[in-house]
Design a protein around this motif. Structure first.
Motif, PDB file in Angstrom:
ATOM      1  N   ARG A 270       0.835  -1.201   0.000  1.00 40.00           N
ATOM      2  CA  ARG A 270       0.000   0.000   0.000  1.00 40.00           C
ATOM      3  C   ARG A 270       0.877   1.261   0.000  1.00 40.00           C
ATOM      4  NH1 ARG A 270      -2.394  -0.950   4.338  1.00 40.00           N
ATOM      5  NH2 ARG A 270      -3.917  -2.339   3.348  1.00 40.00           N
ATOM      6  N   GLN A 271       1.905   1.279   0.839  1.00 46.11           N
ATOM      7  CA  GLN A 271       2.781   2.446   0.902  1.00 46.11           C
ATOM      8  C   GLN A 271       3.587   2.609  -0.386  1.00 46.11           C
ATOM      9  OE1 GLN A 271       4.924   3.239   4.519  1.00 46.11           O
ATOM     10  NE2 GLN A 271       3.596   1.888   5.732  1.00 46.11           N
ATOM     11  N   VAL A 272       3.985   1.495  -0.988  1.00 47.28           N
ATOM     12  CA  VAL A 272       4.705   1.573  -2.269  1.00 47.28           C
ATOM     13  C   VAL A 272       3.799   2.142  -3.346  1.00 47.28           C
ATOM     14  CG1 VAL A 272       5.695   0.169  -4.125  1.00 47.28           C
ATOM     15  CG2 VAL A 272       6.347  -0.257  -1.754  1.00 47.28           C
ATOM     16  N   ALA A 273       2.544   1.696  -3.388  1.00 42.40           N
ATOM     17  CA  ALA A 273       1.589   2.206  -4.376  1.00 42.40           C
ATOM     18  C   ALA A 273       1.380   3.707  -4.216  1.00 42.40           C
ATOM     19  CB  ALA A 273       0.263   1.458  -4.247  1.00 42.40           C
ATOM     20  N   ILE A 274       1.328   4.172  -2.980  1.00 45.29           N
ATOM     21  CA  ILE A 274       1.183   5.614  -2.728  1.00 45.29           C
ATOM     22  C   ILE A 274       2.411   6.366  -3.232  1.00 45.29           C
ATOM     23  CG2 ILE A 274       1.048   7.354  -0.900  1.00 45.29           C
ATOM     24  CD1 ILE A 274      -0.622   5.346   0.723  1.00 45.29           C
ATOM     25  N   GLU A 275       3.595   5.777  -3.053  1.00 45.60           N
ATOM     26  CA  GLU A 275       4.830   6.402  -3.543  1.00 45.60           C
ATOM     27  C   GLU A 275       4.815   6.499  -5.067  1.00 45.60           C
ATOM     28  OE1 GLU A 275       8.558   8.206  -3.084  1.00 45.60           O
ATOM     29  OE2 GLU A 275       7.082   7.642  -1.565  1.00 45.60           O
ATOM     30  N   PHE A 276       4.360   5.442  -5.726  1.00 48.91           N
ATOM     31  CA  PHE A 276       4.248   5.486  -7.193  1.00 48.91           C
ATOM     32  C   PHE A 276       3.259   6.562  -7.618  1.00 48.91           C
ATOM     33  CE2 PHE A 276       5.886   0.964  -7.687  1.00 48.91           C
ATOM     34  CZ  PHE A 276       6.945   1.305  -8.528  1.00 48.91           C
ATOM     35  N   GLU A 277       2.113   6.664  -6.911  1.00 47.72           N
ATOM     36  CA  GLU A 277       1.102   7.659  -7.251  1.00 47.72           C
ATOM     37  C   GLU A 277       1.663   9.069  -7.101  1.00 47.72           C
ATOM     38  OE1 GLU A 277      -3.578   8.075  -6.295  1.00 47.72           O
ATOM     39  OE2 GLU A 277      -2.251   8.204  -4.538  1.00 47.72           O
ATOM     40  N   ARG A 278       2.452   9.288  -6.048  1.00 51.18           N
ATOM     41  CA  ARG A 278       3.025  10.599  -5.800  1.00 51.18           C
ATOM     42  C   ARG A 278       4.001  10.998  -6.918  1.00 51.18           C
ATOM     43  NH1 ARG A 278       5.403   9.524  -1.262  1.00 51.18           N
ATOM     44  NH2 ARG A 278       3.546   9.986  -0.028  1.00 51.18           N
ATOM     45  N   ASN A 279       4.770  10.036  -7.431  1.00 50.13           N
ATOM     46  CA  ASN A 279       5.809  10.359  -8.412  1.00 50.13           C
ATOM     47  C   ASN A 279       5.331  10.276  -9.857  1.00 50.13           C
ATOM     48  OD1 ASN A 279       7.786  10.717  -6.393  1.00 50.13           O
ATOM     49  ND2 ASN A 279       8.153   8.516  -6.307  1.00 50.13           N
ATOM     50  N   LEU A 280       4.342   9.402 -10.124  1.00 49.13           N
ATOM     51  CA  LEU A 280       3.957   9.160 -11.510  1.00 49.13           C
ATOM     52  C   LEU A 280       2.516   9.536 -11.817  1.00 49.13           C
ATOM     53  CD1 LEU A 280       5.615   5.633 -11.940  1.00 49.13           C
ATOM     54  CD2 LEU A 280       6.579   7.850 -12.561  1.00 49.13           C
ATOM     55  N   GLY A 281       1.719   9.778 -10.780  1.00 46.69           N
ATOM     56  CA  GLY A 281       0.336  10.146 -11.006  1.00 46.69           C
ATOM     57  C   GLY A 281      -0.577   8.974 -11.326  1.00 46.69           C
ATOM     58  N   VAL A 282      -0.098   7.746 -11.131  1.00 43.99           N
ATOM     59  CA  VAL A 282      -0.937   6.574 -11.381  1.00 43.99           C
ATOM     60  C   VAL A 282      -1.815   6.313 -10.155  1.00 43.99           C
ATOM     61  CG1 VAL A 282       0.655   5.509 -13.014  1.00 43.99           C
ATOM     62  CG2 VAL A 282       0.923   5.064 -10.580  1.00 43.99           C
ATOM     63  N   ASP A 283      -2.892   5.574 -10.361  1.00 43.58           N
ATOM     64  CA  ASP A 283      -3.845   5.321  -9.282  1.00 43.58           C
ATOM     65  C   ASP A 283      -3.265   4.317  -8.283  1.00 43.58           C
ATOM     66  OD1 ASP A 283      -6.671   5.596  -8.213  1.00 43.58           O
ATOM     67  OD2 ASP A 283      -6.536   3.419  -8.498  1.00 43.58           O
ATOM     68  N   ALA A 284      -3.130   4.739  -7.023  1.00 42.75           N
ATOM     69  CA  ALA A 284      -2.511   3.886  -6.007  1.00 42.75           C
ATOM     70  C   ALA A 284      -3.338   2.638  -5.732  1.00 42.75           C
ATOM     71  CB  ALA A 284      -2.311   4.681  -4.714  1.00 42.75           C
ATOM     72  N   LYS A 285      -4.646   2.777  -5.710  1.00 39.01           N
ATOM     73  CA  LYS A 285      -5.505   1.625  -5.412  1.00 39.01           C
ATOM     74  C   LYS A 285      -5.381   0.561  -6.489  1.00 39.01           C
ATOM     75  CE  LYS A 285      -8.468  -0.098  -2.508  1.00 39.01           C
ATOM     76  NZ  LYS A 285      -8.084  -0.375  -1.112  1.00 39.01           N
ATOM     77  N   GLU A 286      -5.327   1.005  -7.743  1.00 41.00           N
ATOM     78  CA  GLU A 286      -5.187   0.058  -8.858  1.00 41.00           C
ATOM     79  C   GLU A 286      -3.841  -0.673  -8.774  1.00 41.00           C
ATOM     80  OE1 GLU A 286      -4.741   0.155 -13.736  1.00 41.00           O
ATOM     81  OE2 GLU A 286      -5.480   1.927 -12.658  1.00 41.00           O
ATOM     82  N   LEU A 287      -2.789   0.064  -8.455  1.00 39.29           N
ATOM     83  CA  LEU A 287      -1.468  -0.551  -8.324  1.00 39.29           C
ATOM     84  C   LEU A 287      -1.450  -1.567  -7.186  1.00 39.29           C
ATOM     85  CD1 LEU A 287       1.082   2.377  -8.798  1.00 39.29           C
ATOM     86  CD2 LEU A 287       0.590   0.512 -10.370  1.00 39.29           C
ATOM     87  N   GLU A 288      -2.002  -1.166  -6.049  1.00 37.47           N
ATOM     88  CA  GLU A 288      -2.012  -2.064  -4.887  1.00 37.47           C
ATOM     89  C   GLU A 288      -2.728  -3.364  -5.207  1.00 37.47           C
ATOM     90  OE1 GLU A 288      -3.819  -2.190  -0.312  1.00 37.47           O
ATOM     91  OE2 GLU A 288      -3.933  -0.344  -1.513  1.00 37.47           O
ATOM     92  N   GLN A 289      -3.890  -3.265  -5.824  1.00 35.66           N
ATOM     93  CA  GLN A 289      -4.647  -4.473  -6.168  1.00 35.66           C
ATOM     94  C   GLN A 289      -3.896  -5.325  -7.186  1.00 35.66           C
ATOM     95  OE1 GLN A 289      -8.431  -2.941  -7.471  1.00 35.66           O
ATOM     96  NE2 GLN A 289      -9.159  -2.508  -5.376  1.00 35.66           N
ATOM     97  N   GLY A 290      -3.218  -4.680  -8.134  1.00 41.74           N
ATOM     98  CA  GLY A 290      -2.465  -5.414  -9.141  1.00 41.74           C
ATOM     99  C   GLY A 290      -1.304  -6.184  -8.534  1.00 41.74           C
ATOM    100  N   PHE A 291      -0.554  -5.538  -7.643  1.00 36.05           N
ATOM    101  CA  PHE A 291       0.574  -6.214  -6.990  1.00 36.05           C
ATOM    102  C   PHE A 291       0.094  -7.386  -6.128  1.00 36.05           C
ATOM    103  CE2 PHE A 291       2.926  -1.970  -7.302  1.00 36.05           C
ATOM    104  CZ  PHE A 291       3.743  -2.411  -8.323  1.00 36.05           C
ATOM    105  N   LEU A 292      -0.966  -7.167  -5.345  1.00 33.69           N
ATOM    106  CA  LEU A 292      -1.459  -8.217  -4.459  1.00 33.69           C
ATOM    107  C   LEU A 292      -2.048  -9.386  -5.246  1.00 33.69           C
ATOM    108  CD1 LEU A 292      -3.142  -6.059  -1.663  1.00 33.69           C
ATOM    109  CD2 LEU A 292      -0.926  -7.202  -1.602  1.00 33.69           C
ATOM    110  N   LYS A 293      -2.739  -9.081  -6.328  1.00 32.05           N
ATOM    111  CA  LYS A 293      -3.296 -10.155  -7.164  1.00 32.05           C
ATOM    112  C   LYS A 293      -2.173 -10.995  -7.774  1.00 32.05           C
ATOM    113  CE  LYS A 293      -6.102 -11.002 -11.280  1.00 32.05           C
ATOM    114  NZ  LYS A 293      -6.845 -10.376 -12.409  1.00 32.05           N
TER     115      LYS A 293
END
Length: 505
Positions: A302-325
Motif C-alpha cells: 500500500r505504501q509503495v503504491a502511494i509512492e508510485f502515485e506521488r511520483n507518476l500520477g498513477v492510481d494507487a488503489k489500482e497498483l495495490e490491487q495489481g501487486f497483491l493479485k
C-alpha cells in the motif's frame, strides 16, 4: 538426380547446428549465434563455389565425372606433386577439425536431454571443469560404431536425412512458438519472411529426404517412431514441462500452461538484459524505502503504491490491487529472501521501480510448487516494478536481471549489510557497467573537487547516477558541485566504465 544429390551433401552444412548446440557456452548469444550461423553458411558457399569453379575449369568433364578425388587431382595439375600432398594433408586436418567439432556439439544433446529428464540423469553430470564426460563418451562410441559398420555413402545419407529432419522440426517449432504468443518468448533475432520461409523450411527437407531413396525415408520414420515410443515408455512421467503448443491451443479458449513460461524466463535470466534496455537507469532513479519494524506485505504494498502515485500520477488503489493479485496467483517471483511484485500499465512511458528493504520478518502469501497458497519467506527485499504495457519483453528482461542478482550466493548478506541507499542500488547494478568513485585529495579523483557536473567531461555513454554526501543521497544535477569526500555512482557502457576506473580509481 540433382535433388537427391543435394540431399546427400546436406551434411556438409552440419556446422550450422554445431553453432546452435553450444549456445549455452557462447557469450552474448543473441548477437553471436545468428552472426556465427550466417558466417558459417557464407563461408561454406564461397569455398564450395570457388572450389567447384576451379575444378570444373581445370579438369576435363569426362575425367571429373570418374574422379573420386577431384580436389587433389586439380591441385596436382596446378601445383604439381607438392600441391597434391599439401591438399591431402589439409584434408586430413580438416577431417580432424570436423570430428572434434562434431563431438563437441553432439555431446551437448545428451546433456540437454538429461536436464529435461528425457534420458537418465547421469548424462547431466559435469566434471570439475564443466565437461559433459558421459555425453562425450557416448558420442565417440556411437561415431566409431557407425564408421565401422556402415559404408561412407550410407553414413552420408543417414546423417543428411537426420539433419534435414531436424531443420524441418525447427522450422515447425518457430511457427508454434510465434503463434503461441508467450510473453516470455523473446528472441533477440527474428527470421524474416515469416511464416513463408518456415513453411518452405518444413516441406522442402521432407521432399529432399523422399528424393534420396528408401533408406533415408525408413531411417527418418524410424527416428520419429523410436522417439515417440521412448517418450511414452520412459519420459512422459518424468518430464516437468509443457510445450508451446498448449499456448497455441489457449488462443482457441483452452487452458494455458505455465511450465514453458517459467523455462523461457530462466533462459532470459541467463541471457540478461539487452544493450538497449534501461536497466541501470531504472535502478538509478528507483525510490528506496526501508521498513525497520515488522510490517505485513499488504501494508508495504500500500505504501509503495502511494509512492508510485506521488511520483507518476498513477492510481494507487489500482497498483495495490495489481501487486497483491500477482502474488496470490503466483506471478510474483520469490526466491532467496526476495520478492519481485510487478505489473504493466497501458499509459506508462518508462519502466519505474521502488526498492524496499525490510529488516524484520515479513512473509508473502503465494502459491508454493504444488500450487497451494502458503506463507513464503521471510522476505527482506522487495523490488516493485511497473513497465509500459507495450514492451513485455523488456519488462521480463529487467525482472530476469534482478532475479539473476538475487541468485548470487552473497546477495542477502550484502543486502542486509548495506549501509545506505547507494549501496543497495549498487548491489543490483551490473559490475561491469557501474563505478563507485570516492573523491579524495591527493588522488586522481581530486580534479573533480569544486567543479559542477556540467563542467566535467564524462566519456560518452556515462552518467553520474547518485552522489552520497555526509550520510545523505543527492540526486545529481548539472549545477551540482562536487566536494571532497563525495562518493559517486557512475553508470555507463562497460568499456567507458573500465576507462574511468583505470584513470581515477
Amino acid at each position: 538426380s540433382i535433388i537427391s544429390t543435394a540431399g546427400l551433401v546436406y551434411i556438409s552444412y552440419v556446422g550450422v547446428t554445431n553453432i546452435a548446440s553450444v549456445a549455452e557456452e557462447v557469450q552474448n548469444p543473441e548477437r553471436n549465434l545468428p552472426l556465427g550461423v550466417f558466417l558459417a553458411i557464407g563461408t561454406a558457399i564461397i569455398v564450395y563455389a570457388v572450389g567447384t569453379t576451379i575444378m570444373v575449369g581445370v579438369l576435363p568433364a569426362n575425367e571429373l565425372a570418374q574422379d573420386l578425388t577431384p580436389v587433389a587431382s586439380t591441385a596436382e595439375i596446378i601445383f604439381g606433386e607438392w600441391g597434391k600432398i599439401a591438399v591431402t594433408v589439409a584434408a586430413v586436418i580438416a577431417f580432424a577439425s570436423v570430428a572434434n567439432a562434431g563431438i563437441l556439439s553432439a555431446s551437448r544433446y545428451p546433456l540437454a536431454m538429461s536436464r529435461d529428464h528425457l534420458i537418465p540423469s547421469k548424462f547431466a553430470k559435469l566434471t570439475a571443469r564443466n565437461i559433459p564426460h558421459y555425453g562425450i563418451a557416448v558420442t565417440v562410441v556411437l561415431i566409431i560404431l557407425l564408421v565401422l559398420t556402415l559404408d561412407i555413402a550410407r553414413i552420408a545419407k543417414l546423417a543428411s536425412a537426420f539433419q534435414l529432419l531436424m531443420f524441418a522440426l525447427i522450422c515447425l517449432a518457430v511457427v508454434v512458438m510465434r503463434e503461441s504468443q508467450i510473453e516470455a518468448y523473446d528472441p533477440g533475432y527474428r527470421s524474416p519472411f515469416y511464416p513463408w520461409m518456415q513453411i518452405f523450411g518444413v516441406f522442402s527437407p521432407l521432399w529432399l529426404i523422399a528424393e534420396m531413396g528408401a533408406l533415408p525415408i525408413l531411417f527418418s520414420l524410424g527416428l520419429v517412431t523410436l522417439g515417440t515410443v521412448w517418450y511414452f515408455a520412459y519420459a512422459q512421467n518424468r518430464v516437468v514441462r509443457s510445450g508451446a503448443i498448449y499456448h497455441l491451443f489457449a488462443r482457441l479458449g483452452e487452458q494455458r500452461f505455465e511450465g514453458l513460461d517459467r523455462e523461457l524466463r530462466g533462459i532470459m535470466k541467463e541471457k540478461g538484459v539487452r544493450e538497449e534496455d534501461p536497466f541501470d537507469e531504472v535502478v538509478a532513479r528507483a525510490q528506496v524505502m526501508e521498513f525497520t519494524k515488522e510490517h505485513q506485505f499488504g501494508e508495504i504494498t500500500r505504501q509503495v503504491a502511494i509512492e508510485f502515485e506521488r511520483n507518476l500520477g498513477v492510481d494507487a488503489k489500482e497498483l495495490e490491487q495489481g501487486f497483491l493479485k500477482g502474488s496470490r496467483i503466483g506471478a510474483t517471483p520469490i526466491s532467496r529472501g526476495a520478492a519481485l511484485p510487478h505489473i504493466r500499465l497501458p499509459d506508462l512511458k518508462l519502466a519505474e521501480m521502488v526498492i524496499v528493504r525490510v529488516n524484520e520478518l515479513c512473509f508473502v502469501e503465494a502459491p508454493d510448487f504444488s500450487g497451494k497458497i502458503s506463507l513464503q519467506g521471510p522476505i527482506h527485499a522487495f523490488f516493485y516494478l511497473i513497465s509500459p504495457n507495450e514492451n513485455p519483453g523488456q519488462h521480463l528482461r529487467i525482472l530476469a536481471q534482478i532475479a539473476g542478482r538475487i541468485d548470487d550466493e552473497n546477495f542477502l548478506k550484502d543486502w542486509l549489510d548495506a549501509s545506505d541507499e547507494q549501496e543497495l542500488k549498487e548491489i543490483l547494478l551490473r559490475d561491469e557497467r557501474f563505478l563507485s568513485l570516492r573523491i579524495r585529495n591527493n588522488t586522481p579523483s581530486s580534479v573533480f573537487i569544486g567543479r559542477s557536473l556540467k563542467d566535467i567531461r564524462m566519456p560518452e555513454g556515462c552518467l553520474v547516477a547518485l552522489i552520497r554526501r555526509r550520510g545523505e543521497t543527492i540526486v545529481p544535477r548539472g549545477l551540482t558541485v562536487l566536494l571532497e569526500g563525495d562518493r559517486l555512482t557512475i553508470i555507463g557502457d562497460a568499456q567507458e566504465i573500465e576507462q574511468l576506473n583505470n584513470k581515477y580509481n
